[in-house]
Design a protein around this motif. Sequence first.
Motif, PDB file in Angstrom:
ATOM      1  N   SER A 189       0.839  -1.194   0.000  1.00  0.00           N
ATOM      2  CA  SER A 189       0.000   0.000   0.000  1.00  0.00           C
ATOM      3  C   SER A 189       0.874   1.245   0.000  1.00  0.00           C
ATOM      4  N   VAL A 190       0.309   2.333  -0.513  1.00  0.00           N
ATOM      5  CA  VAL A 190       0.974   3.643  -0.501  1.00  0.00           C
ATOM      6  C   VAL A 190      -0.088   4.688  -0.177  1.00  0.00           C
ATOM      7  N   ASP A 191       0.187   5.548   0.809  1.00  0.00           N
ATOM      8  CA  ASP A 191      -0.761   6.627   1.087  1.00  0.00           C
ATOM      9  C   ASP A 191      -0.256   7.932   0.471  1.00  0.00           C
ATOM     10  N   VAL A 192      -1.044   8.999   0.654  1.00  0.00           N
ATOM     11  CA  VAL A 192      -0.742  10.282   0.011  1.00  0.00           C
ATOM     12  C   VAL A 192       0.602  10.827   0.481  1.00  0.00           C
ATOM     13  N   THR A 193       0.847  10.766   1.796  1.00  0.00           N
ATOM     14  CA  THR A 193       2.109  11.277   2.345  1.00  0.00           C
ATOM     15  C   THR A 193       3.298  10.557   1.728  1.00  0.00           C
ATOM     16  N   ALA A 194       3.208   9.226   1.648  1.00  0.00           N
ATOM     17  CA  ALA A 194       4.288   8.447   1.056  1.00  0.00           C
ATOM     18  C   ALA A 194       4.429   8.752  -0.430  1.00  0.00           C
ATOM     19  N   ASP A 251       3.806  11.599  -1.933  1.00  0.00           N
ATOM     20  CA  ASP A 251       4.514  12.880  -2.053  1.00  0.00           C
ATOM     21  C   ASP A 251       6.000  12.710  -1.771  1.00  0.00           C
ATOM     22  N   THR A 252       6.336  11.839  -0.827  1.00  0.00           N
ATOM     23  CA  THR A 252       7.746  11.600  -0.498  1.00  0.00           C
ATOM     24  C   THR A 252       8.466  10.916  -1.655  1.00  0.00           C
ATOM     25  N   VAL A 253       7.780   9.980  -2.335  1.00  0.00           N
ATOM     26  CA  VAL A 253       8.366   9.341  -3.515  1.00  0.00           C
ATOM     27  C   VAL A 253       8.638  10.383  -4.603  1.00  0.00           C
ATOM     28  N   ALA A 254       7.687  11.308  -4.766  1.00  0.00           N
ATOM     29  CA  ALA A 254       7.887  12.388  -5.748  1.00  0.00           C
ATOM     30  C   ALA A 254       9.107  13.231  -5.388  1.00  0.00           C
ATOM     31  N   GLU A 255       9.287  13.520  -4.105  1.00  0.00           N
ATOM     32  CA  GLU A 255      10.456  14.293  -3.657  1.00  0.00           C
ATOM     33  C   GLU A 255      11.746  13.516  -3.901  1.00  0.00           C
ATOM     34  N   LEU A 256      11.699  12.193  -3.647  1.00  0.00           N
ATOM     35  CA  LEU A 256      12.874  11.356  -3.893  1.00  0.00           C
ATOM     36  C   LEU A 256      13.235  11.376  -5.379  1.00  0.00           C
ATOM     37  N   ASP A 257      12.215  11.287  -6.232  1.00  0.00           N
ATOM     38  CA  ASP A 257      12.460  11.300  -7.680  1.00  0.00           C
ATOM     39  C   ASP A 257      13.125  12.615  -8.103  1.00  0.00           C
ATOM     40  N   GLU A 258      12.638  13.743  -7.559  1.00  0.00           N
ATOM     41  CA  GLU A 258      13.218  15.049  -7.895  1.00  0.00           C
ATOM     42  C   GLU A 258      14.666  15.136  -7.415  1.00  0.00           C
ATOM     43  N   ALA A 259      14.916  14.624  -6.195  1.00  0.00           N
ATOM     44  CA  ALA A 259      16.281  14.662  -5.658  1.00  0.00           C
ATOM     45  C   ALA A 259      17.223  13.803  -6.496  1.00  0.00           C
ATOM     46  N   LEU A 260      16.763  12.645  -6.945  1.00  0.00           N
ATOM     47  CA  LEU A 260      17.591  11.768  -7.774  1.00  0.00           C
ATOM     48  C   LEU A 260      17.818  12.366  -9.168  1.00  0.00           C
ATOM     49  N   HIS A 261      16.766  12.968  -9.717  1.00  0.00           N
ATOM     50  CA  HIS A 261      16.886  13.585 -11.041  1.00  0.00           C
ATOM     51  C   HIS A 261      17.931  14.693 -11.021  1.00  0.00           C
ATOM     52  N   ALA A 262      18.004  15.408  -9.920  1.00  0.00           N
ATOM     53  CA  ALA A 262      18.997  16.479  -9.811  1.00  0.00           C
ATOM     54  C   ALA A 262      20.410  15.932  -9.896  1.00  0.00           C
ATOM     55  N   LYS A 318      -2.798   3.287  -7.416  1.00  0.00           N
ATOM     56  CA  LYS A 318      -2.720   4.449  -6.525  1.00  0.00           C
ATOM     57  C   LYS A 318      -1.694   5.455  -7.031  1.00  0.00           C
ATOM     58  N   LEU A 319      -0.545   4.950  -7.488  1.00  0.00           N
ATOM     59  CA  LEU A 319       0.495   5.849  -7.992  1.00  0.00           C
ATOM     60  C   LEU A 319       0.007   6.609  -9.223  1.00  0.00           C
ATOM     61  N   LYS A 320      -0.833   5.955 -10.021  1.00  0.00           N
ATOM     62  CA  LYS A 320      -1.419   6.645 -11.177  1.00  0.00           C
ATOM     63  C   LYS A 320      -2.319   7.787 -10.720  1.00  0.00           C
ATOM     64  N   ARG A 321      -3.135   7.532  -9.681  1.00  0.00           N
ATOM     65  CA  ARG A 321      -4.015   8.587  -9.167  1.00  0.00           C
ATOM     66  C   ARG A 321      -3.210   9.720  -8.560  1.00  0.00           C
ATOM     67  N   PHE A 322      -2.072   9.380  -7.944  1.00  0.00           N
ATOM     68  CA  PHE A 322      -1.233  10.411  -7.322  1.00  0.00           C
ATOM     69  C   PHE A 322      -0.429  11.204  -8.356  1.00  0.00           C
ATOM     70  N   GLY A 323      -0.419  10.743  -9.629  1.00  0.00           N
ATOM     71  CA  GLY A 323       0.345  11.421 -10.663  1.00  0.00           C
ATOM     72  C   GLY A 323       1.782  10.946 -10.760  1.00  0.00           C
ATOM     73  N   LEU A 324       2.158   9.953  -9.953  1.00  0.00           N
ATOM     74  CA  LEU A 324       3.544   9.482  -9.947  1.00  0.00           C
ATOM     75  C   LEU A 324       3.871   8.625 -11.166  1.00  0.00           C
ATOM     76  N   TYR A 325       2.872   7.930 -11.659  1.00  0.00           N
ATOM     77  CA  TYR A 325       3.104   7.081 -12.830  1.00  0.00           C
ATOM     78  C   TYR A 325       3.543   7.928 -14.016  1.00  0.00           C
ATOM     79  N   ALA A 326       2.879   9.067 -14.166  1.00  0.00           N
ATOM     80  CA  ALA A 326       3.239   9.978 -15.260  1.00  0.00           C
ATOM     81  C   ALA A 326       4.566  10.672 -14.978  1.00  0.00           C
ATOM     82  N   GLN A 327       4.812  11.041 -13.709  1.00  0.00           N
ATOM     83  CA  GLN A 327       6.045  11.757 -13.361  1.00  0.00           C
ATOM     84  C   GLN A 327       7.275  10.888 -13.586  1.00  0.00           C
ATOM     85  N   LEU A 328       7.231   9.618 -13.159  1.00  0.00           N
ATOM     86  CA  LEU A 328       8.386   8.746 -13.301  1.00  0.00           C
ATOM     87  C   LEU A 328       8.514   8.220 -14.732  1.00  0.00           C
TER      88      LEU A 328
END
Length: 576
Positions: free
Chosen positions: A495-500, A502-513, A530-540
């Motif tokens: 499972s992944v909740d909203v807080t997690a 957002d943290t994955v998105a932050e990790l992705d940005e930090a790694l991309h840098a 869930k990741l698709k609903r959070f927009g992470l699927y498109a971001q990654l």
Amino acid sequence: MKHWIHWLPGLDTFRQYKAAHLPHDLLAGLVLATMLAPAGIAYAEASGLPGVYGLYATITPLLAYALFGPSRILVLGPDSALAAIILGVVVPLSGGDPLRAVTLAGMMALVSGAVFILAGIAGLGFVTELLSKPIRYGYMNGIALTVLISQLPKLFGFSIESEGPLRSLWAIGSAVVEGRTNWVALAIGLGTLANILLLQKYKRLPNILIAVVGATAAVGVLDLGDRYAVQLLGPLPEGLPGFAVPWIGYSDLVPVLIGGYATALVAFADTSVLSRTYAARLGTHVDPNQELVGLGAANLVAGFFQGFPISSSGSRTPVAEAAGARTQLTGVVGALAIAFLLLAAPNLLQHLPNAALAAVVIAAAIGLIEITDLKRIYRIQQWEFWLSIVCFGGVAVLGVIPGIGLAIAIAIAEFLWDGWRPHSAVLGRAHGVKGYHDITRYPDARRIPGLVLFRWDAPLFFANAEFFKERALDAVTKSPTPVRWLVVAAEPVTSVDVTAGDTVAELDEALHAEGIELCFAELKDPVKDKLKRFGLYAQLGEKYFFPTIGAAVSSYLEINSDVEWEDWEDRQSDGR
């Protein structure tokens, strides 16, 4: 009609009742009644209530459970495991007034019953599984000790004024040193206790009845009550319990609510285990949610008919089974026999010594104590053993209600700790073992240059999201080669909740840098949704989600063709 039958399993049983079961149920009910009376009186006294209310708390709950309870053989009534909780609530609030104590205990039963029914309707039959074995052992051992200490004054033939197990133990010791022991009462109590424990191994014998009848007969024949001031039960009030609403004041509401919740927790924990055990033995199925409803109905009628919180009985149920019980009619016969006792022979038990009643409760408390399995737990996992000891100490030192609160808090903390700081691992290719494995377990495992395979062994949620990010970045930092991809082996992530998210998105940005791609492998479809609903699927990017770790590795090597890597399996297939 089917809907109502679902909530009234006993009615369905009686509609299909087999005539061949009747002799067995009648005999078993009469045998059961011989234990219900002394046990009910003893547990009422242990709960700080007049003994007759233990009979009131036996009659109506058995009738209610016969209709609403799913188990064909389970016996309900006053229980030693609940006595310490009830005592801890009613004694401080009642101020020595027995009628006020009965009112408080009645309201506790209503609270407990309401909790059971609401939980059953909501399908929360699984809640007791949230308490681990060590925690259950800890608080039940603490309750057993509290019950045992509370009965020692009656066993020694005196009374004390004290609150809390440790203070009571000190007061008991002081009274013994002062010479207040009634040695005749103590002899009766110890003799009764010895008889109960010695006869306990003979399942078909009503050991409590035999011991109590022996003690009562000795007191009556030798006139020990008058000659040696042995305290006796005295005559019971004649008649059946009447309907009454147990009104309490606002000042009593909080402790009664807490006590009601605590009795519900302990009662269902015990009942669920006992119910499942007998269901397996009889080859039947018991719905845990219906068990909650049955317990709730039994506690509600107990509260409205001058009773107190009740539970299943681990000592009376085997008696019913050994006597040949086939259906819930056994409990109905037992309840009617107790009602007949109150109507026709209320003086039958007047010579029953209080020391013998104390022995009944002490024997039950001894049966609650768990030591053998705690030894096993100590051998295999010491921290869980000490967790149990902390729960035990909480009940013994703080009292039953605060102690159970501590046990629940520890259970929640234990549950959160496992998810808050879960295991994680960097994976490598171990020689001679298929797949990718923890490099701390396989120090010689080879790692693909520029690729970090990071496994996270828990769901991702608010409490561990930052820790996940820290561990992932730490794995990147400690890589022996400059990192191009970080692949999260996510099979354990359920499972992944909203807080997690957002943290994955932050990790992705930090790694991309840092020029690093974040990828996921073996992610379950519901989590991916869930990741698709959070927009992470498109971001990654869809191409960075892989069905297996092997697919991720192959894609990495294909894209990064300059990486020098040869798998040991490839060598083996080439004959090298």
